[in-house]
Design an enzyme around this catalytic site. Structure first.
Site, PDB file in Angstrom:
ATOM      1  CG  ASP A  51      -2.024  -1.028   1.145  1.00 14.98           C
ATOM      2  OD1 ASP A  51      -2.445  -1.356   0.021  1.00 14.98           O
ATOM      3  OD2 ASP A  51      -2.472  -1.497   2.202  1.00 14.98           O
ATOM      4  CG  ASP A  68      -6.450  -1.383  -1.652  1.00 14.16           C
ATOM      5  OD1 ASP A  68      -6.625  -2.608  -1.777  1.00 14.16           O
ATOM      6  OD2 ASP A  68      -5.577  -0.892  -0.909  1.00 14.16           O
TER       7      ASP A  68
END
Length: 161
Positions: A120, A134
């Site tokens: 991330d 995402d």
């Protein structure tokens, strides 16, 4: 069924997966451990590894998320055979590409065994750090909810009958 519809699904799936893969590759190569402020603190590039699900929920259950993702992809590929509608094809292609983007991290990143850390790197205020996969999953699920609420069929031939 319509080959062009399936092709749109496959191209969308691949492009979303590729965008996620390339962005993670570049972040791992160039970002480093120190966050970078972009746009006056509204946007930061901040490398983290998430072993859980969305919002780091269930950090010790990465394998369960991997098994769910594998099962989801199997069902998705079954459903794609029935799709004869552009909007669904593009939406489910983006959803599948996003799911595969994070699943591939779980498979190939440490500690491995379907429990690897998802890369991330996008951070905005008051929100967990996330990635392109995402974004694709979240936006696709919102569109799926809209399609379902409007009773939009997967197959336009079912409407004609």
């Amino acid at each position: 069924l319509n080959f062009a519809i399936r092709k749109r699904f496959a191209v969308t799936f691949f492009l979303i997966y590729l965008a996620d893969y390339v962005s993670k590759f570049l972040v791992l190569k160039y970002l480093g451990p120190n966050p970078k402020d972009i746009l006056g603190g509204i946007l930061k590039l901040n490398l983290t590894f998430n072993n859980g699900g969305a919002f780091s929920f269930g950090a010790s259950n990465g394998r369960a998320f991997s098994i769910f993702a594998l099962s989801f992809l199997a069902v998705l590929f079954y459903i794609v055979k029935k799709i004869d509608e552009n909007g669904w094809s593009l939406t489910l292609g983006a959803l599948g590409g996003g799911v595969l983007g994070n699943l591939s991290d779980r498979i190939f990143r440490a500690p491995g065994g379907l429990n690897g850390g998802v890369v991330d790197w996008i951070q905005i205020p008051h929100w967990p750090i996330f990635n392109f996969a995402d974004i694709a999953v979240t936006v696709s699920l919102l569109i799926v909810a809209i399609f379902l609420s409007k009773k939009r069929p997967l197959n336009s031939q079912k409407v004609a009958k």
